[in-house]
Design an enzyme around this catalytic site. Structure first.
Site, short mmCIF file in Angstrom:
data_model
loop_
_atom_site.label_atom_id
_atom_site.label_comp_id
_atom_site.label_asym_id
_atom_site.label_seq_id
_atom_site.Cartn_x
_atom_site.Cartn_y
_atom_site.Cartn_z
N GLU A 1 -5.55 -11.61 8.01
CA GLU A 1 -6.40 -10.42 7.82
C GLU A 1 -7.65 -10.74 7.01
O GLU A 1 -8.25 -9.84 6.44
CB GLU A 1 -5.59 -9.28 7.19
CG GLU A 1 -4.78 -9.63 5.97
CD GLU A 1 -3.99 -8.45 5.41
OE1 GLU A 1 -4.15 -7.32 5.88
OE2 GLU A 1 -3.22 -8.68 4.47
N ARG B 1 7.05 -5.24 3.33
CA ARG B 1 5.79 -5.91 3.02
C ARG B 1 5.69 -5.99 1.51
O ARG B 1 5.69 -4.96 0.83
CB ARG B 1 4.58 -5.17 3.59
CG ARG B 1 3.27 -5.86 3.12
CD ARG B 1 2.08 -5.54 3.97
NE ARG B 1 1.60 -4.18 3.81
CZ ARG B 1 0.47 -3.73 4.38
NH1 ARG B 1 -0.28 -4.53 5.13
NH2 ARG B 1 0.10 -2.48 4.21
N ASP C 1 -8.24 -4.87 7.41
CA ASP C 1 -8.76 -5.92 6.53
C ASP C 1 -9.46 -7.00 7.34
O ASP C 1 -10.45 -7.59 6.88
CB ASP C 1 -7.62 -6.53 5.70
CG ASP C 1 -7.33 -5.69 4.47
OD1 ASP C 1 -8.28 -5.24 3.81
OD2 ASP C 1 -6.14 -5.47 4.16
N ASP D 1 16.78 -10.09 -1.99
CA ASP D 1 18.03 -9.82 -2.72
C ASP D 1 18.43 -8.34 -2.61
O ASP D 1 19.61 -8.00 -2.66
CB ASP D 1 17.91 -10.22 -4.20
CG ASP D 1 17.85 -11.73 -4.38
OD1 ASP D 1 18.15 -12.46 -3.40
OD2 ASP D 1 17.50 -12.19 -5.48
N HIS E 1 0.81 -1.23 0.00
CA HIS E 1 0.00 0.00 0.00
C HIS E 1 0.84 1.27 0.00
O HIS E 1 0.30 2.36 -0.20
CB HIS E 1 -0.93 0.02 1.22
CG HIS E 1 -1.96 -1.06 1.20
ND1 HIS E 1 -2.88 -1.19 0.20
CD2 HIS E 1 -2.21 -2.09 2.06
CE1 HIS E 1 -3.66 -2.23 0.44
NE2 HIS E 1 -3.28 -2.80 1.56
C1 3PY Z 1 -4.66 -3.79 7.55
O1 3PY Z 1 -5.08 -3.07 8.48
O2 3PY Z 1 -5.34 -4.63 6.97
C2 3PY Z 1 -3.29 -3.65 7.08
O3 3PY Z 1 -2.84 -4.44 6.31
C3 3PY Z 1 -2.49 -2.47 7.55
O4 3PY Z 1 -1.65 -2.01 6.56
MG MG Z 2 -4.28 -5.35 5.08
#
Ligand code: 3PY
Ligand code: MG
Length: 261
Positions: free
Chosen positions: A146, A70, A172, A84, A45
């Site tokens: 999530e 991430r 999420d 890498d 994100h």
């Molecule tokens: C979420 O809150 O789902 C996240 O992945 C935070 O970046």
């Molecule tokens: Mg998320």
């Protein structure tokens, strides 16, 4: 290579990290000097891409914090490329099944433990062959829980060999549970957190939380999490600017608005 954050989690020491969404080497350098245990550059994100990452990682090299990334998706090519480039761990979004977890873990490890292809450019520049001798043990593979499906399979995901920690994506997870975003105090959300903490406790791995605010990160650590992000570069910038404006204008009623990233 020694992964300081992973060492802390392995011996049960809690740790705070910081989240980087903006592709600015000076911001990254500043955050890296603040005393956090780890920093996560966000390719899912965050407003950054792989070529930004190849500049951000060297900018914080030599600072005493662990560089995590991430990735945008659970794909072995993406995971291999960020490792890498010098990431010492990956946070993998939307890990929903034990098979997803196995694929993520395998992408982080050289054979026979996994299927990572050899070409660790950035770390090999610094450490040479020592990197290959230590990488499988020191690279952290962190699976995000999530979704409703991820929660349903959380025990199997936590027990997957090569998964070092689970990391809750709280927004999420709210959506996955059919809750309004941000409904972190609701009973279904609390029950999900208890289930995740039990699964990681039984598996003997660490648990992390994406903290939307410093208070949320603190509550996570108080509530049994091993690590949490205390905020993002954007949220720090926004709250600092709001606070400066309020103090300078003598507006004591002006409370910073709630952070979403
Ligand atoms: C979420 O809150 O789902 C996240 O992945 C935070 O970046
Ligand atoms: Mg998320």
């Amino acid at each position: 290579m020694i992964n300081q954050a992973l060492q802390h989690w392995r011996v049960g020491e809690s740790s705070l990290g910081v989240w980087s969404n903006l592709p600015d080497i000076h911001l990254a350098e500043t955050l890296a000097r603040m005393g956090f245990d780890w920093i996560c550059f966000d390719l899912q994100h965050g407003l950054m891409d792989y070529s930004d990452l190849t500049r951000l990682l060297p900018a914080i090299c030599g600072q005493p914090l662990t560089p995590l990334v991430r990735v945008a998706a659970n794909q072995s090519d993406q995971i291999g490329k960020v490792l890498d480039a010098g990431a010492h761990g990956v946070i993998v979004p939307m890990v929903n099944t034990a098979d997803d977890a196995r694929r993520a873990a395998a992408a982080c490890r050289y054979p026979p433990a996994g299927n990572r292809s050899c070409g660790p450019l950035r770390d090999a520049m610094i450490e040479g062959f020592n990197y290959l001798a230590t990488a499988n043990e020191q690279i952290a593979c962190i699976a995000m829980i999530e979704t409703e499906e991820g929660l349903a399979n959380v025990e199997a995901i936590a027990a997957t060999t090569g998964i070092d920690a689970l990391f809750v994506g709280p927004m999420d997870l709210c959506y996955g549970l059919g809750l309004p975003p941000g409904d972190f105090d609701s009973p279904p959300f609390r029950a999900a957190i208890e289930r995740i903490l039990k699964a990681t406790g039984d598996a003997g791995i660490a648990t992390g939380m994406f903290g939307y605010t410093a208070q949320m990160a603190n509550s996570a650590l108080e509530g049994g999490f091993d690590f949490a992000s205390a905020g993002t570069d954007i949220s720090f910038f926004r709250s600092g600017a709001q606070q400066a404006l309020a103090i300078a204008s003598g507006d004591n009623e002006n409370n910073p608005s709630e952070a979403v990233y």
